[in-house]
Design an enzyme around this catalytic site. Structure first.
Site, mmCIF file in Angstrom:
data_model
loop_
_atom_site.group_PDB
_atom_site.id
_atom_site.type_symbol
_atom_site.label_atom_id
_atom_site.label_comp_id
_atom_site.label_asym_id
_atom_site.label_seq_id
_atom_site.Cartn_x
_atom_site.Cartn_y
_atom_site.Cartn_z
ATOM 1 N N ALA A 1 6.830 10.937 17.128
ATOM 2 C CA ALA A 1 7.521 10.976 15.841
ATOM 3 C C ALA A 1 6.574 11.156 14.656
ATOM 4 O O ALA A 1 7.020 11.357 13.541
ATOM 5 C CB ALA A 1 8.337 9.700 15.635
ATOM 6 N N THR A 2 5.275 11.084 14.872
ATOM 7 C CA THR A 2 4.294 11.154 13.787
ATOM 8 C C THR A 2 4.216 12.561 13.223
ATOM 9 O O THR A 2 4.219 13.540 13.968
ATOM 10 C CB THR A 2 2.908 10.726 14.300
ATOM 11 N N TYR B 1 -1.843 -1.640 25.976
ATOM 12 C CA TYR B 1 -1.734 -0.369 26.680
ATOM 13 C C TYR B 1 -1.405 -0.553 28.159
ATOM 14 O O TYR B 1 -0.822 0.330 28.792
ATOM 15 C CB TYR B 1 -3.011 0.460 26.499
ATOM 16 N N ALA C 1 20.695 15.807 11.100
ATOM 17 C CA ALA C 1 21.596 14.719 10.700
ATOM 18 C C ALA C 1 21.881 14.779 9.203
ATOM 19 O O ALA C 1 23.033 14.610 8.763
ATOM 20 C CB ALA C 1 20.989 13.373 11.065
ATOM 21 N N GLN D 1 -0.829 10.972 4.394
ATOM 22 C CA GLN D 1 -1.655 11.906 3.638
ATOM 23 C C GLN D 1 -2.251 11.234 2.408
ATOM 24 O O GLN D 1 -1.581 10.541 1.673
ATOM 25 C CB GLN D 1 -0.818 13.117 3.211
ATOM 26 N N GLY E 1 5.022 0.589 11.984
ATOM 27 C CA GLY E 1 5.274 0.822 10.566
ATOM 28 C C GLY E 1 6.764 0.887 10.307
ATOM 29 O O GLY E 1 7.579 0.467 11.145
ATOM 30 N N ASP F 1 16.545 16.204 10.194
ATOM 31 C CA ASP F 1 16.994 17.261 9.287
ATOM 32 C C ASP F 1 18.424 17.686 9.624
ATOM 33 O O ASP F 1 19.238 17.922 8.729
ATOM 34 C CB ASP F 1 16.059 18.469 9.394
ATOM 35 N N HIS G 1 9.551 20.932 11.337
ATOM 36 C CA HIS G 1 10.044 19.777 10.576
ATOM 37 C C HIS G 1 9.231 19.737 9.295
ATOM 38 O O HIS G 1 8.211 19.073 9.185
ATOM 39 C CB HIS G 1 9.868 18.491 11.376
ATOM 40 N N VAL H 1 -1.718 8.274 10.396
ATOM 41 C CA VAL H 1 -2.111 7.986 9.019
ATOM 42 C C VAL H 1 -1.323 8.861 8.063
ATOM 43 O O VAL H 1 -0.908 9.971 8.406
ATOM 44 C CB VAL H 1 -3.620 8.197 8.813
#
Length: 336
Positions: free
Chosen positions: A137-138, A84, A169, A101, A30, A167, A194, A99
C-alpha cells in the site's frame, strides 16, 4: 543496475502451496496501517493479526486498543505485537511502511528511499520462508509493488498493490452523489497510475445499469453541461487526497477499507474483480509493469488481469500513465 527477479517465469510455485489459514502480518502502524487493522478487526477478516512497526511502544498501544474493540466486533480476532518471525506461517503480509516525501524532495528521491527500505523489509519477510499473498500500500504504490515482486521472488499473482482501489471508490461515490443513487449502483473504474496521470474509463462505466456514454447522450439534451460536470467529478476524485491531507494530515479510512476489501476477496476465494496494481503481461500492449487495472482476485491472489476495451482517448491516456510509471522505474534503477 536493475533488480533481477529470482523467478523470471512468474509462474506459481506448484511444489510450494500457499500458506493456509487467515493470519495477517501488517508492517507499518501509521494512519493507513491502523485504519486497515481496525477494518480487519471490525469485519472479522482474519484469525490473527500481528503488527510490526519500529515504534514498539506505540505499536503495543495500538494492539491493546484493537484488542479492546474485539469483544463488540462479533468476531474473535487475536491481535499481537509482531516480529518478522510471524511471517513464516502468515497467509498474507500487508506492507504499509515507508517514508513520506520531504519538502523540496523529488519524487525520484522518495522512490529511491522507499525502495531501500523495501529491500530490508522484503528481505526479512522472505527469509522466514513466507509463501502467501504480499499486499502493498506504500506510495508510489505501483512502483513499490513492482519492487516487491522483484525483491521477493514470488510469482506475480501473489504480489498485489492497492492500485486504484481508493480512486475507484472515490469516483463511484462522487458519481453516485451526482446522479442521486447509491455508490453500490455505480460501476466504473479509475485505472493507470495511482497518481496524477490516472484516468476514468467512462466508456465502460455505468450508473444504475445505464452506461455512462448513453447517459451523456440522453441527458445532454436537458443538461448541456453534463460532460463538463463529469470531468469535474473526476478532477475532484483525482485531487481528493490533496484536500483531505490539508484538512486532516493524511488519508486513511478509504484506503484502509480498500485494503480490507482486497483481503476479504483473497480469504473468501471470491473471484471478484477489483481495481488493483497488477503485473501486465501483454494487456493494454504493456509488459513488465505494475499498474492499476481491474483484476480477478481469489485465494491465489491475482487470477487474471481484466483488460478493458478503451476508446482512443482513453488508450492515449493509459499509455501516458504507463510511460510516467516506466520513467520513474528507470530513474529508480528498477528497470534498464
Amino acid at each position: 543496475m536493475s533488480i533481477q527477479h529470482p523467478n523470471p517465469t512468474n509462474q506459481p510455485k506448484s511444489d510450494l502451496p500457499l500458506r493456509p489459514g487467515r493470519k495477517v502480518v501488517l508492517i507499518g502502524a501509521g494512519d493507513v496501517g491502523v485504519a486497515y487493522a481496525y477494518a480487519l478487526v471490525n469485519q472479522g477478516l482474519c484469525e490473527h493479526l500481528a503488527i510490526i512497526d519500529i515504534n514498539e511502544e506505540k505499536t503495543w498501544g495500538h494492539v491493546q486498543d484493537l484488542n479492546h474493540a474485539v469483544p463488540w466486533s462479533g468476531h474473535n480476532t487475536r491481535v499481537t505485537v509482531g516480529t518478522y518471525e510471524d511471517c513464516a506461517d502468515a497467509a498474507m503480509v500487508v506492507n504499509c511502511a515507508g517514508v513520506a516525501q520531504r519538502p523540496d524532495e523529488s519524487r525520484l528521491d522518495l522512490v529511491a528511499r522507499n525502495v531501500k527500505i523495501f529491500e530490508d523489509i522484503v528481505g526479512n519477510v522472505m527469509a522466514t520462508g513466507f509463501n502467501g499473498i504480499f499486499l502493498v500500500a506504500t506510495n508510489p504504490v505501483d512502483v513499490l509493488t513492482y519492487a516487491t515482486w522483484k525483491l521477493s521472488g514470488l510469482p506475480s499473482n501473489q504480489v498485489i498493490g492497492s492500485g486504484t482501489i481508493l480512486d475507484t471508490a472515490r469516483y463511484r461515490h462522487s458519481l453516485g452523489e451526482y446522479f442521486g443513487v447509491s455508490s453500490t449502483s455505480v460501476h466504473a473504474y479509475v485505472i493507470g497510475e495511482h497518481g496524477d496521470s490516472e484516468l476514468p474509463v467512462v466508456s465502460a462505466g455505468s450508473v444504475a445499469g445505464v452506461s455512462l456514454p448513453t447517459r451523456l447522450e440522453r441527458e445532454s439534451k436537458n443538461n448541456p453541461q453534463i460532460s463538463d460536470d463529469l470531468d469535474t467529478v473526476f478532477t475532484d476524485t483525482r485531487d481528493a487526497a490533496y484536500k483531505i491531507i490539508r484538512a486532516k494530515g493524511s488519508t486513511s479510512y478509504g484506503i484502509g477499507g480498500g485494503l480490507a476489501r482486497i483481503t476479504r476477496a483473497v480469504f473468501n476465494n471470491e473471484d471478484v474483480v477489483l481495481p488493483v496494481s497488477a503485473l501486465l503481461q501483454g494487456e493494454y500492449g504493456w509488459d513488465d509493469i505494475y499498474i492499476g487495472t481491474p483484476a480477478v482476485i481469489n485465494r491465489n491472489g491475482i487470477r487474471d488481469v481484466v483488460e478493458l476495451a478503451l476508446d482512443d482517448e482513453e488508450t492515449k491516456q493509459f499509455n501516458h500513465s504507463a510511460e510516467v510509471l516506466r520513467d520513474v522505474m528507470r530513474g529508480a534503477d528498477l528497470v534498464s
